[in-house]
Design a protein around this motif. Structure first.
Motif: not given
Ligand SMILES: [Zn+2]
Lengths: 135, 387
Positions: A32, A35, A46, A48-49
């Motif tokens: 990514c 992040c 992604c 996560k983000c």
């Protein structure tokens, strides 16, 4: 290719880049750009983000056995001659957990935490499977 | 406003179970629903909510099983209808939600499967395994073997812990004439001598594959007072669905969804683990029982063996677990195996295996139950109490 009687992966727009890498004996993952998380399985976002911009990296092919299961029964006829065999989750140095097999090793010698490196099995002209062998 | 003590399980429906060849999955749903309705004293037209557990792939001689089919054959037209698709275990929450919202007044939750006598599980294996099959990874036994092995590595659990679960539950099954394993006692030696399936799991670490069905009926506590049996009152509910495919999990040895789910359920109920009299735990594998009880707060990681040994969960033990024999030794009906047994124990209708003086255990005021789906991807916790 004749004689390969085990299941093959389903290629689609999400999975194809990984398997195209495997064909060249490369473990390719998206990283990514938002992040830095190494995304696996590959995706358009992604987890996560939620960033959508990624770059492809090639993993070193080294990792450790995170966990494993030893198959004493064959749920598919293609694996009958392999039992007992080991299905493992390898934690790659880059982070992803990859489902694979541990080969070139007695099944009773496989341990969690063991260092392993990728070895490639070219099973059809299109598909090469990343398996792992003890260092 | 709290949902505590507002809704209850008021009836349980059983079917023939075990090896029952020549029957469709639909027929087991129907038998279970009809017997559950009769168990409450309600009429079929009172049933205005229907929830079916997900159906495994249909066998080659059956069509897909939908709640439409179940309702059609029951001759009912519910106001609320639902079926989960992939083992996301929210059925109890959906039932309570529908009752609370006034969408319906009496909900039946049912499951039926001709798992043993049809080819349905063969199709399930295919659907379930996806690309994992490329590496010879199949089904739930392999799926749960991975976290079980990781738990062995992180906190030294393993077969010496799990044998207490398999053997203890078998003792309960031997008090339950309905149990598939009734009359088939098992010793630690039998356990240790049985064959590996996917190591670290031996045959008796796996739940049963059986034909049959199960159903329960839920309504408000207010309506429950007019029915045949004393209700099993829902005092706490909680759920947590990690969702992540276990193979990508970086904390595979736990905590599982059971931790947050139970914290929420204890909070609603206003109790702690010390108030629980017995447990009915989703036991697809022995390890699932260990990790669930661990996450419910009965012991710390690594203390399982000490906690289980000495007959803790058996008849006469200080914390009875899976008193019908559970999915390991009674029969597998998804979350309805533990839930229905908890309700029957609270109602005091369990015959020889009834908790209390008959089995030298405490009479149950409060029982904690679990449902679990996927490979530890979905968890639902329910605390039932006697009125
Ligand atoms: Zn990111």
């Amino acid at each position: 290719m004749t004689g390969y009687d085990k299941p093959l992966p389903k290629l689609n727009s999400d999975t194809r880049p990984f398997w195209e890498g495997c064909k060249k004996h490369e473990l390719r993952f998206q990283r990514c750009l938002g992040c830095g998380h190494v995304i696996w399985p590959s995706s358009i976002i992604c987890p996560k983000c939620h960033a959508r911009d990624t770059e492809w990296i090639v993993a070193s092919g080294h990792g450790i056995v995170y966990t494993y299961a030893t198959y004493h029964v064959a749920y598919h006829p293609g694996f009958l001659s392999d039992i007992p065999y080991v299905v493992a989750i390898v934690e790659l140095d880059e982070g992803p957990h990859l489902l694979t097999n541990i080969i070139n090793c007695r099944v009773d010698d496989v341990k969690c935490g063991m260092d392993v490196t990728v070895v490639w099995e070219d099973v059809t002209p299109e598909i090469s499977l990343p398996k792992f062998s003890p260092d | 406003m709290s949902l505590k003590d507002k809704y209850a399980i008021v009836g349980v429906g059983y079917t023939q179970q075990g090896s029952v060849p020549g029957r469709t999955s639909l027929s087991f749903h129907l038998e279970a629903c009809v017997s559950a309705i009769a168990d409450t004293g309600l009429k079929k037209d009172d049933i205005d909510g229907l929830i079916c557990y997900r159906h495994f792939p249909a066998s080659s001689d059956e069509n897909d099983l939908t709640p439409f089919k179940v309702a059609e054959h029951l001759g009912i037209s519910p106001r609320y209808i639902y079926q989960d698709a992939n083992c996301s275990r929210s059925n109890l929450q959906n039932a309570v939600g529908a009752l609370e919202a006034g969408l319906c007044n009496y909900v039946v939750i049912s499951f039926g499967h001709n798992a043993l006598s049809s080819d349905s599980l063969f199709y399930l294996l295919d659907e379930f395994s996806g690309d994992d099959a490329v590496f010879g990874h199949f089904g739930a036994t392999g799926g749960y073997a991975l976290p079980a092995r990781r738990a062995m590595h992180e906190y030294q659990t393993g077969p010496d812990t799990w044998k207490h679960i398999a053997v203890g539950q078998r003792k309960w099954a031997c008090l339950n004439p309905n149990a598939v394993m009734y009359g088939k006692p098992m010793t630690f030696e039998d356990y240790m001598n049985s064959k590996w399936i996917v190591e670290p799991f031996r045959v008796p670490d796996n739940c049963l594959v059986n034909d049959g069905g199960r159903a329960i009926i839920m309504t408000s506590l207010e309506r429950a007072r007019d029915l045949k049996h004393k209700p099993a009152v829902i005092m706490g509910l909680g759920a947590h669905h990690p969702c992540l495919d276990i193979k990508y999990a970086t904390a595979m040895a736990g905590p599982t969804g059971a931790k947050k789910a139970s914290e929420e359920a204890y909070k609603m109920a206003g109790i702690t683990v010390n108030d629980v009299d017995a447990c009915e735990i989703y036991d697809c594998f022995t390890y699932t029982v260990e990790v669930t009880l661990q996450d419910y707060g009965f012991f710390e990681p690594g203390q399982g063996e000490d906690w289980f040994k000495g007959g803790t969960i058996e008849p006469g033990g200080r914390m009875p677990v899976n008193t019908s024999g559970g999915q390991l030794s009674e029969a597998y009906f998804m979350g309805l195996t533990p839930l229905s047994e908890a309700a029957m124990q609270i109602m005091g209708r369990c015959g020889q295996r009834q908790l209390g003086p008959k089995t030298k255990t405490k009479e149950p005021e409060i029982i904690i139950c679990s449902d679990n789906g996927g490979i530890l991807q979905s968890h639902s916790c329910c605390i039932l109490r006697r009125l």
